[in-house]
Design a protein around this motif. Structure first.
Motif, PDB file in Angstrom:
ATOM      1  N   VAL A 109       0.855  -1.195   0.000  1.00 38.54           N
ATOM      2  CA  VAL A 109       0.000   0.000   0.000  1.00 38.54           C
ATOM      3  C   VAL A 109       0.889   1.242   0.000  1.00 38.54           C
ATOM      4  CG1 VAL A 109      -1.666   1.339   1.360  1.00 38.54           C
ATOM      5  CG2 VAL A 109      -1.935  -1.130   1.159  1.00 38.54           C
ATOM      6  N   ALA A 110       1.940   1.202   0.830  1.00 36.89           N
ATOM      7  CA  ALA A 110       2.860   2.337   0.918  1.00 36.89           C
ATOM      8  C   ALA A 110       3.436   2.629  -0.468  1.00 36.89           C
ATOM      9  CB  ALA A 110       3.973   2.018   1.901  1.00 36.89           C
ATOM     10  N   HIS A 111       3.835   1.578  -1.161  1.00 40.26           N
ATOM     11  CA  HIS A 111       4.408   1.715  -2.489  1.00 40.26           C
ATOM     12  C   HIS A 111       3.418   2.419  -3.428  1.00 40.26           C
ATOM     13  CE1 HIS A 111       6.872   0.793  -5.892  1.00 40.26           C
ATOM     14  NE2 HIS A 111       5.918   0.054  -6.458  1.00 40.26           N
ATOM     15  N   ALA A 112       2.162   1.922  -3.382  1.00 42.74           N
ATOM     16  CA  ALA A 112       1.136   2.482  -4.276  1.00 42.74           C
ATOM     17  C   ALA A 112       0.849   3.943  -3.950  1.00 42.74           C
ATOM     18  CB  ALA A 112      -0.141   1.652  -4.171  1.00 42.74           C
ATOM     19  N   VAL A 113       0.798   4.254  -2.662  1.00 45.83           N
ATOM     20  CA  VAL A 113       0.508   5.641  -2.256  1.00 45.83           C
ATOM     21  C   VAL A 113       1.632   6.563  -2.743  1.00 45.83           C
ATOM     22  CG1 VAL A 113       0.311   7.156  -0.234  1.00 45.83           C
ATOM     23  CG2 VAL A 113      -0.952   5.013  -0.303  1.00 45.83           C
ATOM     24  N   CYS A 114       2.880   6.082  -2.601  1.00 52.31           N
ATOM     25  CA  CYS A 114       4.024   6.893  -3.038  1.00 52.31           C
ATOM     26  C   CYS A 114       4.026   7.045  -4.560  1.00 52.31           C
ATOM     27  CB  CYS A 114       5.333   6.280  -2.569  1.00 52.31           C
ATOM     28  SG  CYS A 114       5.449   6.265  -0.781  1.00 52.31           S
ATOM     29  N   GLN A 115       3.626   5.987  -5.262  1.00 48.51           N
ATOM     30  CA  GLN A 115       3.551   6.061  -6.731  1.00 48.51           C
ATOM     31  C   GLN A 115       2.559   7.126  -7.171  1.00 48.51           C
ATOM     32  OE1 GLN A 115       4.181   2.832  -9.287  1.00 48.51           O
ATOM     33  NE2 GLN A 115       6.102   3.466  -8.366  1.00 48.51           N
ATOM     34  N   ALA A 116       1.549   7.342  -6.325  1.00 48.33           N
ATOM     35  CA  ALA A 116       0.562   8.377  -6.658  1.00 48.33           C
ATOM     36  C   ALA A 116       1.083   9.771  -6.301  1.00 48.33           C
ATOM     37  CB  ALA A 116      -0.751   8.085  -5.940  1.00 48.33           C
ATOM     38  N   GLY A 117       2.362   9.838  -5.863  1.00 49.76           N
ATOM     39  CA  GLY A 117       2.975  11.132  -5.581  1.00 49.76           C
ATOM     40  C   GLY A 117       2.720  11.649  -4.174  1.00 49.76           C
ATOM     41  N   LEU A 118       2.271  10.750  -3.272  1.00 51.85           N
ATOM     42  CA  LEU A 118       1.988  11.192  -1.902  1.00 51.85           C
ATOM     43  C   LEU A 118       3.030  10.635  -0.944  1.00 51.85           C
ATOM     44  CD1 LEU A 118      -1.826  10.411  -2.049  1.00 51.85           C
ATOM     45  CD2 LEU A 118      -0.774  12.658  -2.212  1.00 51.85           C
ATOM     46  N   LYS A 119       3.182  11.301   0.191  1.00 54.45           N
ATOM     47  CA  LYS A 119       4.178  10.840   1.169  1.00 54.45           C
ATOM     48  C   LYS A 119       3.564   9.836   2.126  1.00 54.45           C
ATOM     49  CE  LYS A 119       6.470  15.241   1.523  1.00 54.45           C
ATOM     50  NZ  LYS A 119       6.627  16.303   2.504  1.00 54.45           N
TER      51      LYS A 119
END
Ligand code: TYD
Ligand code: MG
Length: 453
Positions: A109-119
């Motif tokens: 999930v962390a990976h996906a959230v970061c891929q969306a440009g979020l911290k």
């Protein structure tokens, strides 16, 4: 002289009160949780500060607010279980046995959230930096937007959060974090309760979504105060048989969507992968068909999942025969045994009964009554049921087979997968199915048994 003020005790786990202290709480069953109300660290529902409650909204701006604030996780099954992505500022509790894959899922999930440009801030009190590093390598997570912390004191974590300003945060796990103002060590009931409460306030105030990992007890509940589940917005469970690679993600509570949704994953070398057509994953090809097995089309979420029920009845050598149920409620098994004994001429009283649902799935669908009763009867009588037979229906105490929700969908799925006969309740069954050559409509359990065994 003023009368002496009477002290009242209450359970810090569930909130039950009593005029005297008790060893075991009669409400929630926890031990040593009674304290005088004056010594209690505070009502968990009280906000840390009252300033953020002094605001009001109209319904319209609340609705628009929610629509804007969902973040898709790119993990389709998780988005579905969450009701369409992560709601910003919500608190999601993820429970599951150790080693089932909670940390893996959350790192994905962390990976996906970061891929969306979020911290994203991942706070781990469970593992060491090299362990997380290895897992990240395995999952091919490489992003400058993911921040890791091994801090477990919540005030320090809040400061770290203030510096980073992440959109989402993971607390892995609630049993390892603590507040220094609260007595007791990390993992104790007051600490778990107060930490959760603190995190909820933090999430609401900073608009950060917080995922909290919770260990489960042997009974399958999230360890800690019972009302932990009431406090958070969403409760998810990751479950499955550790010997198999299949994992189920269910939502037990969701303030933002349906609770019926189910995600099916496979644990692979590089993380959890969704299985998009899971209908038949729990059905294994067999070389030999034995008595005591039958397929059950369980409605998990909005689609049928075919599960294999296995029963074994053997003469007991002890005065109180054993009853062991894996995957279904124990009391339900006792009720079905009583129905078999009294309404279907099947002697089970002196038998040890073992029941298993393949794949480690826990059935909550009441339509499992009929296939379970048939599987047990088949084992008691040592006669096989039809090899590709499939059954569903709820049983009443008089042995009648009652109709259940989604009858049509279950029958269609069974026929699509080439299973027959489909054994169902005759009550309110559509004409089309009553006369169908592959459908066996029955009124009660003895009728089903007399036709099949
Ligand atoms: P983990 O996420 O650590 O479980 P939890 O946080 O619920 O305790 O997952 C543990 C198991 O998953 C571990 O036995 C190794 C296995 N695993 C895989 O098979 N593939 C992977 O890519 C990863 C990261 C773990
Ligand atoms: Mg873990």
């Amino acid at each position: 002289m003023s009368p002496k003020k009477k002290e009242i005790f209450h359970c810090i786990s569930c909130g039950a009160t009593s005029p005297k202290t008790l060893g075991k709480c009669p409400e929630c069953g926890q031990w040593n949780t009674y304290v005088p109300i004056s010594q209690d660290p505070g009502d968990p529902r009280q906000p840390i500060s009252s300033t953020d409650t002094a605001t009001f909204f109209t319904l319209e701006n609340l609705q628009n607010h929610e629509k804007r604030q969902r973040i898709p996780t790119q993990i389709e099954a998780l988005d579905r279980v969450l009701g369409g992505g992560i709601v910003q500022g919500s608190v999601v509790l993820i429970g599951g046995e150790p080693g089932i894959g909670k940390s893996t899922l959350l790192l994905q999930v962390a990976h996906a959230v970061c891929q969306a440009g979020l911290k994203m801030l991942y706070a781990s009190g469970e593992e060491s930096p090299p362990q997380i590093g290895l897992r990240a390598e395995r999952l091919k997570v490489e992003t400058p937007l993911l921040f890791l912390s091994f801090e477990t004191e919540l005030e320090s974590l809040r400061q770290i959060m203030q510096q980073i300003e992440p959109s989402c945060m993971v607390i892995d796990s609630i049993q390892t974090v603590y507040r220094s103002e609260v007595p007791g060590s990390a993992g104790s009931i007051p600490q778990v309760r107060e930490s959760t409460n603190y995190l909820i306030q933090l999430a609401k105030r900073t608009h950060t979504t917080i995922f909290i990992v919770g260990h489960v007890t042997k009974e399958g509940q999230i360890a800690g105060p019972k009302f932990l589940e009431h406090l958070v917005d969403v409760v998810l469970y990751l479950e499955g048989d550790k010997n198999s690679s299949i994992r189920l993600l269910r939502s037990q509570k969701n303030r933002f969507g349906e609770t019926q949704e189910l995600g099916v994953f496979q644990m692979t070398f590089d993380g959890l992968r969704e299985i998009s057509d899971p209908s038949e994953i729990f059905i294994q090809e067999k070389t030999q068909h034995v008595p005591g097995t039958l397929i059950f089309p369980s409605m998990e979420g909005f689609r049928p999942l075919l599960l294999e029920i296995q029963a074994l009845a053997a003469p007991s050598f002890i005065p109180v025969p054993r009853r062991i149920a894996a995957g279904i409620d124990f009391n339900r098994l006792l009720m079905l045994l009583a129905i078999l004994e009294k309404r279907a001429q099947t002697p089970v009283a002196s038998m040890d009964i073992f029941l298993n649902v393949t794949g480690g799935v826990k059935i909550t669908d009441p339509a499992c009554d009929l296939p379970i009763a048939l599987a047990i009867a088949s084992s008691v009588r040592e006669k096989t049921l039809p090899e590709r037979g499939i059954a569903f229906g709820e049983l009443g105490l008089s042995g009648e087979v009652r109709p259940v929700a989604n009858t049509e969908r279950r029958i269609r799925e069974a026929l699509r997968r080439n299973f027959s006969p489909v054994i169902v309740s005759k009550i309110s069954l559509e004409k089309e199915w009553q006369n169908h050559e592959k459908v066996l409509a029955v009124e009660n359990l003895s009728e089903a048994l007399s036709v099949l065994l």
